[in-house]
Design an enzyme around this catalytic site. Structure first.
Site, PDB file in Angstrom:
ATOM      1  N   LYS A  75      18.241 -16.380  46.712  1.00  0.00           N
ATOM      2  CA  LYS A  75      17.659 -15.232  45.987  1.00  0.00           C
ATOM      3  C   LYS A  75      18.127 -15.308  44.545  1.00  0.00           C
ATOM      4  O   LYS A  75      19.337 -15.383  44.282  1.00  0.00           O
ATOM      5  CB  LYS A  75      18.125 -13.914  46.601  1.00  0.00           C
ATOM      6  CG  LYS A  75      17.292 -13.457  47.758  1.00  0.00           C
ATOM      7  CD  LYS A  75      17.669 -12.031  48.130  1.00  0.00           C
ATOM      8  CE  LYS A  75      16.878 -11.582  49.339  1.00  0.00           C
ATOM      9  NZ  LYS A  75      17.319 -10.260  49.828  1.00  0.00           N
ATOM     10  N   GLU A 111      12.845 -13.477  53.880  1.00  0.00           N
ATOM     11  CA  GLU A 111      13.071 -12.099  54.319  1.00  0.00           C
ATOM     12  C   GLU A 111      11.849 -11.478  54.978  1.00  0.00           C
ATOM     13  O   GLU A 111      11.409 -10.393  54.609  1.00  0.00           O
ATOM     14  CB  GLU A 111      13.534 -11.236  53.134  1.00  0.00           C
ATOM     15  CG  GLU A 111      14.280 -10.008  53.584  1.00  0.00           C
ATOM     16  CD  GLU A 111      15.042  -9.321  52.459  1.00  0.00           C
ATOM     17  OE1 GLU A 111      15.943  -8.577  52.773  1.00  0.00           O
ATOM     18  OE2 GLU A 111      14.740  -9.568  51.272  1.00  0.00           O
ATOM     19  N   ARG A 143      16.414 -11.831  58.020  1.00  0.00           N
ATOM     20  CA  ARG A 143      17.221 -11.676  56.801  1.00  0.00           C
ATOM     21  C   ARG A 143      17.433 -10.215  56.440  1.00  0.00           C
ATOM     22  O   ARG A 143      18.407  -9.859  55.772  1.00  0.00           O
ATOM     23  CB  ARG A 143      16.577 -12.448  55.640  1.00  0.00           C
ATOM     24  CG  ARG A 143      17.468 -12.486  54.410  1.00  0.00           C
ATOM     25  CD  ARG A 143      17.031 -13.513  53.401  1.00  0.00           C
ATOM     26  NE  ARG A 143      17.962 -13.559  52.291  1.00  0.00           N
ATOM     27  CZ  ARG A 143      18.036 -14.534  51.408  1.00  0.00           C
ATOM     28  NH1 ARG A 143      17.217 -15.570  51.491  1.00  0.00           N
ATOM     29  NH2 ARG A 143      18.910 -14.506  50.421  1.00  0.00           N
ATOM     30  N   HIS A 158      23.160  -1.294  52.932  1.00  0.00           N
ATOM     31  CA  HIS A 158      22.714  -1.464  51.549  1.00  0.00           C
ATOM     32  C   HIS A 158      21.704  -0.412  51.081  1.00  0.00           C
ATOM     33  O   HIS A 158      21.519  -0.233  49.884  1.00  0.00           O
ATOM     34  CB  HIS A 158      22.121  -2.861  51.342  1.00  0.00           C
ATOM     35  CG  HIS A 158      23.178  -3.922  51.181  1.00  0.00           C
ATOM     36  ND1 HIS A 158      24.140  -4.158  52.140  1.00  0.00           N
ATOM     37  CD2 HIS A 158      23.441  -4.794  50.168  1.00  0.00           C
ATOM     38  CE1 HIS A 158      24.936  -5.138  51.730  1.00  0.00           C
ATOM     39  NE2 HIS A 158      24.542  -5.529  50.530  1.00  0.00           N
ATOM     40  N   HIS A 180      29.519  -2.952  43.608  1.00  0.00           N
ATOM     41  CA  HIS A 180      28.568  -3.110  44.709  1.00  0.00           C
ATOM     42  C   HIS A 180      29.298  -2.991  46.056  1.00  0.00           C
ATOM     43  O   HIS A 180      28.832  -2.279  46.965  1.00  0.00           O
ATOM     44  CB  HIS A 180      27.876  -4.472  44.573  1.00  0.00           C
ATOM     45  CG  HIS A 180      26.907  -4.771  45.673  1.00  0.00           C
ATOM     46  ND1 HIS A 180      25.739  -4.047  45.866  1.00  0.00           N
ATOM     47  CD2 HIS A 180      26.929  -5.715  46.659  1.00  0.00           C
ATOM     48  CE1 HIS A 180      25.083  -4.542  46.913  1.00  0.00           C
ATOM     49  NE2 HIS A 180      25.791  -5.549  47.410  1.00  0.00           N
TER      50      HIS A 180
HETATM   51  N1  GLY Z   1      22.224 -10.331  49.715  1.00  0.00           N
HETATM   52  C1  GLY Z   1      21.276 -10.221  50.751  1.00  0.00           C
HETATM   53  C2  GLY Z   1      20.421 -11.418  50.915  1.00  0.00           C
HETATM   54  O1  GLY Z   1      20.741 -12.461  50.400  1.00  0.00           O
HETATM   55  O2  GLY Z   1      19.404 -11.348  51.553  1.00  0.00           O
END
Ligand code: GLY
Length: 371
Positions: A139, A233, A237, A244, A260
């Protein structure tokens, strides 16, 4: 001792964990001639050492210093990097190294994803949060006026180098904050992580301990498994989002001045309380969230001037669907599920267990909510 954890998926790569790993870099850079080391100001001397090592291996190295923390994740900083790459003649076979915390590796990854529609990036995270989360999984992104990480790309690295020696220079508060993501990996997938921390919380926070190394390797293995199965995702994922949804709302309410990891810590207690109400999660498991996070010095409650604002932010979370709130909850440790729209009353009930409003001296009534 050096260990390697494989991340599968469309473009598999290794995460190498150990000490003094600069010698691992050339293999990850493959046939690159030019290499840009993108680093934050505090890592100037580490970047210089890397530059000299790469030069001695025949690479044409460049160092690109970018601002610290979230200041790095802007279109202005990305443009600065693109300009340097253009002036230095970077081609498709050249490479970028992200050396630093999560913000640096996010920005370096974004620059690599966009330069010539994608060049090789090697991530060298220097914070615990970066090692177990941000630098793995591809990401990448920058922030815009509309919010955090709204512009980005999935761009898996060619390799990740986790040099444990860097943890000894990390402020202890930063290390503890990164531990929130380690605890998350314990609750969603590997409860042995929870036992290790409970047995010896001081060792978990000791950058030189074998315990911390094992916690890091286990957390990387959790992340590697999840992103190997679901890079983009579309399912599994999403489990990494445990805690969060509230965390993002807290960070926004605090104008991103909260760490965070601290926000995720409070968010996990909220998610555990919601789990108790939705899936019947054992109350002892909910208590375990509080005791374990508190042993690590992490917050488990949050003072807010508006719970209502938090709920509205959670409605707008980028992982929400339409107007429905979406949460990752636990059926049991290691067994997360996604729940869509659990109902506003349950959301407020869970929120009221972690978020409290300042006492109103004039009314003398501390129990007033803003539901
Ligand atoms: N930090 C969450 C992810 O990498 O999906």
């Amino acid at each position: 001792m050096t260990s390697r954890i494989r991340v599968g998926g469309p473009a598999p790569y290794d995460v190498v964990v150990g000490h003094e790993l600069i010698a691992e870099l050339p293999a990850f850079l493959a046939d690159a001639q030019r290499v840009a080391i993108v680093h934050q100001p505090t890592l100037r001397s580490a970047a210089q050492a890397m530059y000299e090592s790469l030069r001695s291996h025949g690479f044409q190295a460049h160092t690109l210093e970018i601002p610290d923390a979230e200041q790095a994740k802007s279109i202005k900083v990305a443009r600065f990097c693109w300009d340097v790459l253009g002036r230095s003649g970077f081609t498709r076979s050249d490479a970028i190294i992200g050396l630093g915390g999560g913000a640096t590796t996010d920005l370096a990854g974004f620059v690599a994803a966009t330069w010539l529609r994608g060049v090789r990036v090697v991530q060298v995270p220097t914070t615990l949060l970066g090692m177990v989360d941000a630098a793995i999984g591809g990401k990448t992104g920058i922030n815009t006026g509309a919010g955090k990480n709204l512009v980005g790309a999935f761009h898996p690295p060619a390799g990740v180098i986790v040099d444990l020696a860097t943890l000894s220079t990390l402020p202890s508060e930063e290390l503890a904050a990164g531990m929130a993501e380690v605890v998350k990996c314990g609750f969603i997938s590997d409860p042995e992580i929870l036992s290790l921390i409970e047995q010896d919380p001081a060792a978990a926070l000791d950058p030189q301990s074998a315990t911390l190394r094992e916690l890091i390797e286990r957390s990387i293995a959790v992340k590697a498994y999840v992103v190997s199965e679901d890079l983009r995702e579309s399912g599994l994922r999403e489990m990494l989002n445990y805690g969060h949804t509230l965390a993002h709302a807290i960070e926004k309410q605090q104008n991103y001045t909260w760490r965070h990891g601290h926000a995720v810590s409070v968010g996990m207690v909220f998610a555990a309380e919601l789990s108790r109400m939705v899936t019947g999660l054992d109350p002892a498991r909910v208590r375990q969230h509080r005791t374990l996070l508190e042993k690590l010095g992490l917050p488990t409650s949050y003072q807010t001037s508006s719970r209502h604002e938090l709920v509205e932010s959670m409605r707008m979370d980028k992982k929400a669907r339409g107007n429905k709130m979406r949460f990752v909850v636990l059926k049991e440790a290691g067994a997360p599920i996604v729940v869509d729209d659990p109902g506003i009353e349950l959301v407020y009930s869970a929120l009221n267990t972690v978020a409290y409003e300042p006492a109103r001296a004039s009314s003398g009534d501390e129990s007033q909510g803003d539901q």
